[in-house]
Design a protein around this motif. Structure first.
Motif, PDB file in Angstrom:
ATOM      1  N   UNK A   1       0.852  -1.191   0.000  1.00 50.38           N
ATOM      2  CA  UNK A   1       0.000   0.000   0.000  1.00 50.38           C
ATOM      3  C   UNK A   1       0.886   1.237   0.000  1.00 50.38           C
ATOM      4  N   UNK A   2       0.291   2.371  -0.334  1.00 46.06           N
ATOM      5  CA  UNK A   2       1.049   3.603  -0.488  1.00 46.06           C
ATOM      6  C   UNK A   2       1.419   4.246   0.848  1.00 46.06           C
ATOM      7  N   UNK A   3       0.563   4.070   1.848  1.00 43.53           N
ATOM      8  CA  UNK A   3       0.803   4.728   3.145  1.00 43.53           C
ATOM      9  C   UNK A   3       2.011   4.093   3.832  1.00 43.53           C
ATOM     10  N   UNK A   4       3.087   4.865   3.973  1.00 38.40           N
ATOM     11  CA  UNK A   4       4.322   4.337   4.549  1.00 38.40           C
ATOM     12  C   UNK A   4       4.649   4.972   5.899  1.00 38.40           C
TER      13      UNK A   4
ATOM     14  N   UNK B   1      -3.735   9.308   8.634  1.00 35.92           N
ATOM     15  CA  UNK B   1      -4.725   9.939   7.764  1.00 35.92           C
ATOM     16  C   UNK B   1      -5.558   8.883   7.046  1.00 35.92           C
ATOM     17  N   UNK B   2      -4.906   7.825   6.601  1.00 31.98           N
ATOM     18  CA  UNK B   2      -5.627   6.754   5.903  1.00 31.98           C
ATOM     19  C   UNK B   2      -6.610   6.058   6.835  1.00 31.98           C
ATOM     20  N   UNK B   3      -6.210   5.883   8.102  1.00 37.53           N
ATOM     21  CA  UNK B   3      -7.106   5.260   9.081  1.00 37.53           C
ATOM     22  C   UNK B   3      -8.325   6.125   9.329  1.00 37.53           C
ATOM     23  N   UNK B   4      -8.123   7.432   9.490  1.00 35.87           N
ATOM     24  CA  UNK B   4      -9.247   8.329   9.756  1.00 35.87           C
ATOM     25  C   UNK B   4     -10.259   8.321   8.607  1.00 35.87           C
TER      26      UNK B   4
ATOM     27  N   UNK C   1     -11.249  -4.094   5.167  1.00 35.20           N
ATOM     28  CA  UNK C   1     -10.057  -4.712   4.594  1.00 35.20           C
ATOM     29  C   UNK C   1      -8.907  -3.708   4.520  1.00 35.20           C
ATOM     30  N   UNK C   2      -9.215  -2.435   4.286  1.00 31.92           N
ATOM     31  CA  UNK C   2      -8.157  -1.424   4.283  1.00 31.92           C
ATOM     32  C   UNK C   2      -7.557  -1.277   5.682  1.00 31.92           C
TER      33      UNK C   2
END
Length: 645
Positions: free
Chosen positions: A160-163, A170-173, A274-275
């Protein structure tokens, strides 16, 4: 050049000296005995003091205490020790991932090395070397998994892109469940889905954690993209959020919303769940929450008609559970009692999912039940609940779908029937007879168990159904044929009664599969196809799937409950309706076997593929072969597999 003094040499050596990392627990270091690095370690367990097995006591605490004049900087713990201490206080190891840290005794908190725990059998090289390790080569044995390539090393999910931590936050929110979503759709899961498929191993603890999440959400802890809240950014917390989203996906599927919106909502919750799994690095760092999440997502996919995807996902879920050692009691012996109990329950749930799906598909199972000691009290009790009978029933199913080649088919079938009957008779009164039901839930449990047990009986009796003609002079086949007929009728009736009281049977893949396979066999089996009672049941099932309660499109397609069905189930409905129509139009003679011809999907939205029945000879094939061709026909076109374009 002047030679350095002894004091200068000693000072330089002290600066260059690398502090040896502590690998053994404090009691084992004190006694100078072998320690396997677990929590509590085996040595402390054998000496009956697991409660004092701890790793967070510095080995030189007495020396530091005896030198009060040492300045603060030199008395502070080393960076390595500080880092380990912080890790210990942040999160428990994977097996304890579902327990709030405040509720875990210090003696039960595992060190950071246990986070990367990978189950290995007693005969593996890792286990053998660790069992023979001495204090002198502790550091080597601790890293054996990595050295031999038997342990994951990625701390972050690589696909995934979030590193960075900020990107992941931010992706979690962006996928967090909102308060309104939780309050609305968890209720549907708790009341409608969970009682008949209890995947959550500890519902009380889950609801308590859900309340913690809602309070934090209302307090604004999960709003600021620029301010990471550590307790919600951990893999443990993200895993719990993914589990919460999975329950909402299942709840949306069973909600009272119209089909298009319901499908969109369930799919969206599943995507967000799933994310969150990816953010928690599920494939490389599984936990109890993650395994439960995957089970619920797979079951939801199955109930949405995507049974092949559910089958594939279940295989991955089982492998992750085996990586953690959930399939065997021995691997959980060092865990706290609560975690051992939860692990046992979770593995039983995995057996439930795999055995039912394998029986429907007639495919080999992955799970085993030999790793856990049986609860012998179940064999003495006569008040088994619905869940207890279902768990025992699924263990029986594993024996049924793993045949013993040294026993004849009919002998095995008769023995399996006796075991099924004995189990059924040990259930609570309302499970045995519907006249004993006094509440709605008791009625639903009775009908759900009737459907599952009847389907099992019909599968057990299929060896006799494969015979082209009855053989009255043989007792065993005749017994099996009579039981088969009764089970097919019971399954169909139970479905009709169940759907009148609840949406559960029309939304559950396994129950739809049971009624369609049962009515199809009633339709094409020579023992039942000309029976007026069986024909009425078939027509009633068709009427339910074409009921006026479903919004009908201009072409007659079902817009509500029908369209979620898998292609195989739609094909079964088309076949069943075509058979009934042909019987009514042609007044088929009693001795003429039914053969599907020129069937059209009509109101069910799908046609039967050309040539589907070309290889079926009605005079040579059994009704079971008909069923297999209809329900398990090829879903993938591999004819052009060798071509790139």
């Amino acid at each position: 050049m002047n030679a350095p003094s002894h004091d200068e040499v000693d000072r330089v050596l002290r600066l260059k000296r690398k502090e040896r990392e502590v690998r053994a627990c404090y009691p084992c270091r004190k006694r100078k005995v072998k320690c396997d690095g677990t929590q509590p370690c085996r040595t402390c367990q054998k000496r009956n003091h697991p409660h004092i097995c701890t790793y967070d006591l510095p080995p030189d605490s007495r020396k530091e205490a005896s030198h009060p004049a040492v300045n603060v900087q030199s008395a502070s713990p080393s960076p390595g020790r500080v880092q380990r201490s912080r890790r210990q206080n942040e999160f428990p190891a994977a097996p304890l991932a579902n327990i709030p840290l405040a509720n875990i005794p210090t003696s039960h908190r595992l060190d950071d090395t246990a986070k990367n725990y990978v189950y290995s059998g007693d005969n593996s090289v890792v286990s053998i070397l660790r069992s023979r390790a001495s204090d002198g080569n502790e550091s080597m044995t601790q890293d054996l998994g990595s050295v031999l390539g038997l342990q994951n090393t990625f701390n972050n999910y690589p696909f995934m892109d979030s590193k960075t931590p900020q990107e992941k936050w931010k992706s979690l929110l962006s996928v967090l469940p909102q308060r309104s979503e939780v309050l609305k759709f968890f209720h549907y899961y708790r009341v409608t889905a969970y009682p008949f498929n209890p995947i959550l191993a500890d519902m009380d603890r889950f609801e308590s954690d859900m309340c913690t999440y809602l309070n934090a959400h209302s307090a604004g802890e999960l709003r600021d993209e620029d301010q990471i809240v550590e307790r919600w950014a951990s893999d443990k917390s993200v895993g719990h959020i993914s589990l919460l989203l999975a329950t909402l996906a299942a709840g949306a599927h069973y909600s009272d919303i119209d089909y298009p919106a319901r499908l969109e909502l369930a799919t969206d919750f599943a995507r967000r769940s799933f994310h969150a799994l990816r953010l928690s690095n599920f494939l490389f760092r599984p936990s109890l929450d993650i395994v439960q999440t995957l089970l619920i997502l797979g079951n939801t996919l199955q109930n949405m008609g995507q049974s092949d995807a559910a089958w594939a996902l279940l295989g991955t879920t089982i492998r992750l559970a085996q990586t953690m050692g959930l399939h065997t009691e021995r691997s959980t012996s060092q865990w706290p009692e609560y975690v051992r109990t939860k692990s046992r329950t979770l593995w039983s749930t995995i057996v439930w999912q795999d055995s039912l799906l394998c029986m429907c598909y007639d495919r080999p199972p992955i799970v085993t039940v030999t790793g856990w000691t049986r609860d012998n009290s179940l064999f003495r009790r006569t008040d088994l609940s619905y869940q207890e009978i279902m768990h025992s029933l699924c263990r029986l199913i594993l024996d049924i779908i793993r045949p013993d080649t040294f026993v004849g088919e009919f002998d095995r079938a008769i023995e399996a029937l006796n075991r099924l009957d004995t189990l059924y008779q040990r259930g609570q009164p309302h499970l045995q007879m519907r006249s004993n039901c006094t509440t709605l839930q008791q009625n639903l449990e009775h009908l759900a168990l009737k459907m599952h047990s009847s389907f099992c009986v019909s599968v057990v009796c299929r060896p006799a159904m494969k015979q082209s003609h009855a053989q009255p002079h043989l007792l065993q086949p005749e017994i099996l044929r009579n039981r088969a007929k009764g089970s097919l009728i019971d399954a169909s009736r139970a479905f009709l009664d169940f759907q009148a009281l609840s949406v559960v049977p029309m939304r559950s893949w396994s129950m739809v599969h049971t009624v369609l396979s049962s009515t199809l066999l009633l339709c094409i089996w020579e023992e039942t196809r000309n029976d007026p009672q069986c024909r009425d049941l078939q027509q009633s099932v068709i009427d339910v799937f074409s009921s006026s309660d479903s919004r009908t499109a201009e072409e007659g397609g079902i817009e509500n409950d029908g369209q979620w069905l898998s292609a195989r189930h739609i094909r079964a409905l088309v076949t069943l309706r075509g058979a009934l129509d042909r019987q009514q139009e042609s007044n088929m003679p009693e001795n003429e076997p039914w053969m599907p011809q020129n069937l059209d999907a009509g109101g069910f939205g799908q046609s039967i593929p050309d040539g589907l029945f070309d290889d079926i000879n009605p005079f040579e094939n059994s009704p079971v072969s008909y069923l297999d061709m209809i329900m398990n026909g090829p879903m993938f076109d591999l004819s052009q597999e060798s071509n790139f374009l």
